[in-house]
Structures are given as structure tokens and as C-alpha cells.
Design an enzyme around this catalytic site. Structure first.
Site, PDB file in Angstrom:
ATOM      1  N   ASP A  80      71.093 -10.951  39.455  1.00  0.00           N
ATOM      2  CA  ASP A  80      72.472 -10.557  39.199  1.00  0.00           C
ATOM      3  C   ASP A  80      72.597 -10.246  37.714  1.00  0.00           C
ATOM      4  OD1 ASP A  80      75.159 -10.159  39.184  1.00  0.00           O
ATOM      5  OD2 ASP A  80      75.641 -12.001  40.297  1.00  0.00           O
ATOM      6  N   LEU A  81      72.757  -9.000  37.409  1.00  0.00           N
ATOM      7  CA  LEU A  81      72.833  -8.628  36.001  1.00  0.00           C
ATOM      8  C   LEU A  81      74.150  -9.117  35.402  1.00  0.00           C
ATOM      9  CD1 LEU A  81      71.437  -5.050  36.497  1.00  0.00           C
ATOM     10  CD2 LEU A  81      70.315  -6.893  35.235  1.00  0.00           C
ATOM     11  N   ARG A 117      85.141 -12.406  27.360  1.00  0.00           N
ATOM     12  CA  ARG A 117      85.417 -13.463  28.318  1.00  0.00           C
ATOM     13  C   ARG A 117      85.838 -14.746  27.618  1.00  0.00           C
ATOM     14  NH1 ARG A 117      81.365 -12.559  33.496  1.00  0.00           N
ATOM     15  NH2 ARG A 117      81.580 -10.314  33.195  1.00  0.00           N
ATOM     16  N   ASP A 172      74.613  -3.935  40.676  1.00  0.00           N
ATOM     17  CA  ASP A 172      74.097  -4.935  39.730  1.00  0.00           C
ATOM     18  C   ASP A 172      73.413  -6.117  40.388  1.00  0.00           C
ATOM     19  OD1 ASP A 172      76.312  -6.019  40.852  1.00  0.00           O
ATOM     20  OD2 ASP A 172      77.138  -6.825  38.996  1.00  0.00           O
ATOM     21  N   GLU A 173      73.149  -6.026  41.669  1.00  0.00           N
ATOM     22  CA  GLU A 173      72.471  -7.140  42.319  1.00  0.00           C
ATOM     23  C   GLU A 173      71.291  -6.644  43.143  1.00  0.00           C
ATOM     24  OE1 GLU A 173      75.076  -9.885  44.446  1.00  0.00           O
ATOM     25  OE2 GLU A 173      76.739  -9.158  43.222  1.00  0.00           O
TER      26      GLU A 173
END
Length: 785
Positions: A80-81, A117, A172-173
Site C-alpha cells: 500500500d503506497l 496530515r 496504489d495497492e
DNA sequence: TACTGTTTT
DNA sequence: CCCCAAAACAGTA
């Protein structure tokens, strides 16, 4: 032989037995576990199906389900990027690394970097809200997915260069079945079995430090792959190492960002129990969660312990069982190689569109860009679909509507060739579809338009007249001039077109040299390497291919005693796909023959690759675990199937895909590993087969696929690894890319097999057949009018 | 069977 | 729930 009498007469807990079909009497059986010491109990004395400790106990109020922990039979990775879009933008502009960065699509922050974040920005936050929360937030528009798509496929390709069993999940996975990689490493470096785990281990505290060498080795491989992704592509991401896709994906998120976590089977219960809600279960989306909630289910445990019968009432047998299995942490779905996309689409959303002219313009825009991508892809779409979303005051029901139509061949032909009026014609077609949905005499209000090409077919020979040769000679010039459009070529390379992908565009341009080298090398190499089916056996030990010829190679070779080897001269006797009449084939010009056999034709490659998945490892490094790999072999099966099966395929060169599928199934059942009859096998069987499977068709061979697929990591069996390793890196990569091209077909065959449980599934194969037939027709009628 | 809609990531 | 792309299903006539 299943559940025994209850020795302790204190029926306080409910015992959920996921067992074989013979066990119907104890689906919901009360067993007194009250006075049992979890660690000391001899489960054998309670239920012979539940042999090997440790077991996982799922507590729920007064109920308790006891599920045995199966030995590690697969090692699955999930990658998972980290904040993928943001990473891509930060690579393109490193200055963005140190500022709070948000990727904006329309009025939404779809993702953001970790700096942002930390400042409170979250995914899918409104731009206004985000700006309010974080005024310094730097925004980058992310509506053009080109770079993301390209980078995404680079990651997949890189992973695939280690092992072809890679399944994409979004951009992205990636899932990866590295069971065979682990096996190989443990054979080659036995001491690796004693390595400690790399990275985190989930709930290490609670785990009764059980050592699972395969998972440990898997964790090392994961670390290496992550390091490679970072060094070659500059991307960081998380990895989960576990025994199923479900668990690998769940555990991957345990430590973020840029870390990895291994899940031991003993901790499955903890992991599932840690989920804050049903929504957290992959596969349970918003809608499903709502329906579950309507049943009063909110927590994972609720679902685990909910009476299956009630669940069935809401979802049907198959979905109900699947959902409950997911909640229990059970998932036997195989890693299904994704391969090239099955459709290309482009869409745009907007506040309001209410005139036909606007629609026409937008449709043209979308089609234009799609046509571009389609051109690079090289395949030809057979159907066109237009999707709209209308505004509705009663909102909510955003549902999209669509209409689709076939694309006439003469238009399709123009599409791949240089520009033409294909665009205009396609726009006309799309507008026709539009009018099927929207009455333009009345006011309308659209908020989205989507155009999609699907039913993608490999281009026919006519287009690349020089075929293979020109294929390679063309690529050099394209590549050198490509520095500006190199990135756009990625989708192409995904198709195995061997173009413009090798090195990352991010860093150096050392490619010119290698690129030229490659252009010299490639024309020679592939003709030897590409044609033959591959098995992983050669990779492990060249002699093995002699010792263990696979059924597949016999069939493909056309002669059963064709012990396919690495003999270069064998190229002269290329294996024919089962659907080609050898007589007719011989009459074809040589270049056409070559073309037919090249991986440029997935249909042709189908025959090659699907067999390769049947390759089997005769060695058993770990009998306990191996037993499970073969447990499916219990299904009805002729004593000696291999030979009849091979003949069947050989004889039926015109066999329908159904025949092929059945035959392949037969291969699967070939008893490569001795079928042990122990109880452990039943135990795992109970986990592998969903209850649904057992009830609906007791003897289905479902599950074979997952096992067998994982048995095929590596290079084509005819490739000498040593020779391969000496090739220039770029050439290696291109070859891998090429081999990989056969994968989409593998996916088809596997999904078909998977669906073998449902009678309806068979139909799905028919299209494959007809399309295949169509393709071949083109070869024999190059003009195709 | 081909098409359309739904759900998920 | 909004973003986009793509797949897998489910249902339907």
C-alpha cells in the site's frame, strides 16, 4: 469422524464448526468448553476435525467459536503506497516534500502528504475545510491521472519482475502471492528458516511466539521489495505479510507510513477484533455496512456470531457466507494477476451541463484523450459505452445510467492506425447513445459524463505488418525521442509492448545506452525465450525440467514425449496453441506464424500460460504445510489423469475453451503431492471451502486454483537463469514485461475455473471462445474487410 | 447473451 | 457524500 460427543457436559458455548460436508450434523453444536484450559486441551478428543493446536477462540458474550489455526500454506503480501498521489507530486517537485501538500480534484482533497496530515488535513476533505484548517496548505491539481497511472503500473511491473502473481487493487495497492518465492528461498538458503521477522509483527506481545518460517522469510522478501520500490521508483509504502489477501491488507495498515507488519495466524482473532467496525472489513462497503446495520450488526464480532441462516435471508447463501468468513478472518480467494486493463475510460464531472452542444464538446474531449490512450495501448475496443449522471433535486440517488454499443470494425481499425476521422465517428456514436438516455427536448441537468472503451481485443496482424521484427526495430527510435512523452508510454509497457518503461523517468537518463544495447539484444533473445511455456521448475534447478516435465509442456509441444528443454534449436518446433490447426498453421507465412506464437496475442498466449500455471512442485520441504496444498486433490479423479488429459488437449486442437478449462482442471487434480489422509487436511479443507461450497456442490474443485496459481512464480521454464542474469538489466526487464503479458489470460482462465462452482459461470467462457475465434479468423483473413 | 446497474477500492 | 478508474457482480429481459 467429525464432531465427537461432548465429553464435558456443560454446554454453555456454541461451537461453530467449519468442517467438511460430512459434518452437517454439527454446524451449530453446543460444546462445553467452560472448564477447558485453552492451552492444555487436547482438541482431538473433542472434535477430530480440529486437530492441531493452537486454535483461535472468538468470544462473544456467552458464545464462543473455536476455529483452528491452519498452518501457513500461502504467503501473501499486500503493498500500500503511502499517500500515493502526493508522493508522485513530491517526486515531480521535491520542494513539495516539506510543505503541507494536498492533491485536489475538483473541490476535494483526495489525498495529502503526511506534513498536511499532521496539521489535520484528511482524505476526501473539502478544499474549503482543508484551507480553513490548514491555511498554509499547498494544493496541486490531481485531475489528470496520467502520471499516477503510469507510476502505479511501474510499481506493479516492478513487483511482477519478482513474481508474476501480482494483483492490483486500485492505483496504489498490490497483492502478491510469494509462496513460491518463499519456498525457493528456503530451499536455496535453508538457514533463512531461522531468520527473525523483518519489521513489525502484529501483536507480538500476545502471540505465543510461534515461529512461522514461511512468514518470516516472507517478511524479508517484503522488505526487499519495498527497498527496491524505493530505490528504483522513489516511492515508499506499507506492506502486510499474512496468509491471505484479507489479512495481508488488514495488517498492512497496522504501522504507517513506510513500515511493514507480519501477521501470525495466532493473532488473526486479535486483528479482526481490533477493527472498529464492519466498514473496516475489505469488501464491506457503505451499502453492505448499512444492510448489516439494519440487522443490528455493527461490530465485527456481531457478524462473526450472527446466525448464518439469518444472514442468508438478507444476502443469499454465497454472500452471507463470504461476509461471515471475512469477519472471521477467513479468505481463500487467490491472488489473481491483473494484467492489462480490460477497459479504458475517461470521465469528467461538473456542476451542471444542460445543452446538447456542451455535451457534444465534452464527449469529444473525453473521446479524444481516450483515443490517445487507446492508441498507445495498441488493442482495439469492440464496444463503446457512454455514462451519465443526472442531477436530481431529490438528490441522493446519484446512480449513473449508461448505454453501450458495438464499435463497427471499420472504425475500430482506424482508431489504432494514425489519426483519422475515427474521432468524429465515435463522437457521433456516443451522441446517439446519449440521445437514448436523454430527451433533449426536455430540460436536462447532467453532472457527469463518462466514456469507456471495453471489450479490448489484441490488434490483428495486419497492423504491424513487419510484426515482430518491426516491433523491435521500431521501438528504438521511439524510445530515443521519447524523453518528453516517455511517461505516457507506461500503459503501453503494461501491455507488454516492451516500450518506454525500463528505467524510471524520475531520475537518470542513462537509458540511451542501455536502450540501444537492448535494441540489439532483443531481436535475438525473445524468439528463443518467448515461445515456450514456462514452468518454475527450471528456475530452481535446470535439471528439474527434465526430471519433472509438466503436463502443460507436453500438451503445448504437441508431442507428448517432447521433453521441452533449453535446447536452442527447439525454437524450430514451437508449441502450438490448442486452437490452431497445425496443418493450416504450417501453410502460413513464417512471419505470421511467429506472430501467432508471440505474446503479442494474448489469445494465443492463453494456451501457453494457462498450462504453465499447472506446473507443479514435486518437492515437499515441509510435509505438514504441503499437505494442505494437495488437500483439494480429494475430489473425484481418475487414478491416472495426466496422460488422458494431455491427450485430450492434444487431440482437440479445436477444443472449445470449455474443453480446455476442464482439461486444465484435470491437471490441477493431478496428484503431485501425495494425498495424505490425515485429519489436518480436513481441517484446512474446512477453512478453504466455504460452507456454501460444501452445501451447494460438495465435490467442486473450487480452491484448486488458488493453490495452483501460487505454484507458479518465476521465469519461463525454458529460460536459463544464468543466461538471463547476464543480460543487460533493461533487457531482463523487457523480457519479464513480455512474459508478464501472458498473464491477463491466466486471469481469465483462473477466474473461469473459480466460477466453476456456479453453473452460470460456464457461460462466461463462451465469449472468450468466440473472441478467440474471431481473432484467429483475422489471421487467416488478414484483410478482414 | 448482451446489456445495464451496483458496489467497492 | 464528494474525486477518478477499473473490476466484479447481480439482475434482467
Amino acid at each position: 469422524m467429525c464432531c465427537m460427543e461432548n465429553r464435558n457436559n456443560t454446554p454453555t458455548y456454541s461451537f461453530r464448526c467449519l468442517s467438511t460436508s460430512e459434518c452437517s450434523s454439527c454446524l451449530e453444536m453446543d460444546v462445553g468448553f467452560e472448564d477447558i484450559d485453552e492451552d492444555e486441551t487436547d482438541w482431538n478428543s473433542i472434535c477430530s476435525d480440529f486437530v492441531q493446536p493452537p486454535h483461535v477462540v472468538i468470544h462473544g458474550g456467552k458464545y464462543c467459536s473455536k476455529v483452528p489455526v491452519p498452518p501457513v500454506q500461502r504467503v501473501i503480501l499486500h503493498f500500500d503506497l503511502d499517500c500515493f498521489y502526493a508522493q508522485v507530486e513530491m517526486i515531480r517537485n521535491p520542494a513539495l516534500r516539506n510543505v503541507p501538500l494536498g492533491i485536489q480534484q475538483k473541490y476535494i482533497i483526495v489525498t495529502c502528504n503526511y506534513v498536511a496530515r499532521d496539521l489535520g488535513v484528511t482524505k476526501l476533505m473539502l478544499v474549503t475545510d482543508a484551507k480553513e484548517k490548514c491555511p498554509q496548505l499547498v494544493l496541486v491539481k490531481g485531475e489528470d491521472l496520467t502520471h499516477y497511472r503510469e507510476t502505479s503500473y511501474k510499481v506493479t511491473e516492478l513487483l511482477m519482475s519478482f513474481c508474476p502473481l501480482v494483483e492490483r487493487l486500485g492505483f496504489d495497492e498490490n497483492f502478491m502471492d510469494i509462496t513460491e518465492m518463499v519456498e525457493r528461498r528456503m530451499e536455496q538458503t535453508p538457514e533463512s528458516a531461522h531468520y527473525p521477522y523483518e519489521g513489525h509483527v502484529y501483536n507480538l506481545d500476545n502471540a505465543k511466539v510461534m515461529v512461522h518460517p514461511r512468514l518470516a522469510v516472507g517478511s524479508h522478501i517484503a522488505a526487499e521489495l519495498r527497498a527496491d520500490i524505493h530505490s528504483k521508483l522513489g516511492l515508499t509504502g506499507c506492506a502486510g505479510i499474512a496468509t491471505s489477501k484479507l489479512l495481508a491488507k488488514l495488517v498492512a495498515g497496522a504501522f504507517k507510513p513506510n513500515q511493514q507488519t507480519t501477521l501470525l495466524p495466532e493473532s488473526v482473532k486479535d486483528l479482526m477484533g481490533s477493527l472498529s467496525g464492519l466498514r473496516k472489513i475489505p469488501g464491506v462497503g457503505h451499502q453492505t455496512a448499512k444492510r448489516l446495520q439494519a440487522l443490528g450488526l455493527v461490530g465485527v464480532q456481531d457478524l462473526q456470531l450472527f446466525p448464518l441462516a439469518d444472514l442468508v435471508r438478507e444476502f443469499g447463501v454465497s454472500t452471507a457466507q463470504r461476509l461471515q468468513n471475512l469477519a472471521l478472518g477467513i479468505d481463500d480467494t487467490p491472488v489473481t494477476p491483473t494484467g492489462a486493463p480490460q477497459s479504458l475510460s475517461d470521465e469528467d464531472s461538473f456542476k451542471k451541463m444542460s445543452s446538447t452542444n456542451e455535451v457534444w464538446q465534452k464527449v469529444e474531449d473525453l473521446l479524444s484523450s481516450l483515443l490517445d490512450r487507446m492508441h498507445k495501448d495498441g488493442r482495439q475496443p469492440l464496444t463503446l459505452r457512454l455514462t451519465i449522471r443526472r442531477y436530481s433535486a431529490t438528490n441522493k440517488w446519484f446512480s449513473r445510467e449508461s448505454r453501450q454499443c458495438p464499435i463497427p470494425n471499420h472504425i475500430g481499425q482506424k482508431m489504432t492506425s494514425a489519426n483519422s476521422d475515427a474521432l468524429a465517428q465515435l463522437v457521433t456514436m456516443a451522441m446517439k447513445l446519449f440521445h437514448k438516455m436523454v430527451d433533449t427536448n426536455t430540460a436536462f441537468h447532467l453532472t457527469l459524463l463518462n466514456v469507456c472503451f471495453s471489450n479490448l481485443q489484441a490488434k490483428c496482424a495486419a497492423v504491424s505488418k513487419g510484426s515482430i521484427a518491426s516491433f523491435f526495430t521500431h521501438r528504438t527510435p521511439e524510445k530515443t525521442q521519447a524523453s518528453s512523452r516517455c511517461q505516457e508510454d507506461l500503459s503501453q509497457s503494461v501491455l507488454g509492448n516492451l516500450r518506454g518503461q525500463a528505467g524510471s523517468d524520475f531520475e537518470g537518463k542513462t537509458e540511451e545506452l542501455t536502450g540501444q544495447d537492448a535494441s540489439h539484444w532483443i531481436p535475438d533473445i525473445p524468439s528463443n525465450l518467448k515461445i515456450k511455456p514456462y514452468t518454475q521448475s527450471t528456475m530452481e534447478s535446470p535439471e528439474a525440467s527434465q526430471q519433472w516435465p509438466t503436463v502443460g509442456e507436453c500438451c503445448i509441444g504437441g508431442t507428448v514425449d517432447d521433453k521441452r528443454t533449453n535446447i536452442p534449436g527447439m525454437t524450430d518446433v514451437p508449441p502450438l496453441p490448442p486452437n490452431i490447426d497445425p496443418e493450416v498453421f504450417r501453410l502460413l507465412p513464417e512471419d505470421i506464424q511467429k506472430e501467432l506464437l508471440s505474446p503479442a496475442y494474448p489469445e494465443t498466449a492463453h494456451g501457453l500460460h494457462s498450462h504453465s500455471t499447472q506446473s507443479v512442485r514435486p518437492t515437499e520441504s515441509d510435509p505438514a504445510d504441503r499437505a494442505h496444498q494437495s488437500h483439494h486433490n480429494h475430489s473425484e479423479q481418475p487414478a491416472s489423469l495426466s496422460q488422458p488429459a494431455a491427450c485430450k488437449l492434444n487431440d482437440s486442437l479445436h477444443s472449445t475453451p470449455i474443453d480446455l478449462r476442464e482439461t486444465v482442471k484435470g491437471f490441477d487434480r493431478q496428484p503431485n503431492a501425495p494425498t495424505t489422509n490425515n485429519q489436518q487436511e480436513h481441517t484446512v479443507s474446512s477453512l478453504q471451502y466455504s460452507l456454501t461450497d460444501l452445501l451447494e456442490e460438495g465435490n467442486s474443485s473450487t480452491g484448486l486454483v488458488s493453490q495452483r496459481q501460487s505454484a507458479d512464480c518465476g521465469f519461463p521454464g525454458n529460460v536459463d537463469p544464468k543466461v538471463f542474469s547476464e543480460l543487460p538489466p533493461e533487457v531482463q526487464r523487457e523480457l519479464l514485461s513480455e512474459w508478464r503479458q501472458q498473464i491477463p489470460v491466466l486471469k481469465i482462465s483462473s477466474s473461469l475455473k473459480k466460477q466453476g462452482k456456479s453453473p452460470l459461470a460456464r457461460e462466461k467462457k463462451a465469449p472468450a471462445k468466440s473472441s478467440q475465434a474471431n481473432n484467429l479468423l483475422k489471421y487467416f483473413k488478414p484483410s478482414s474487410g
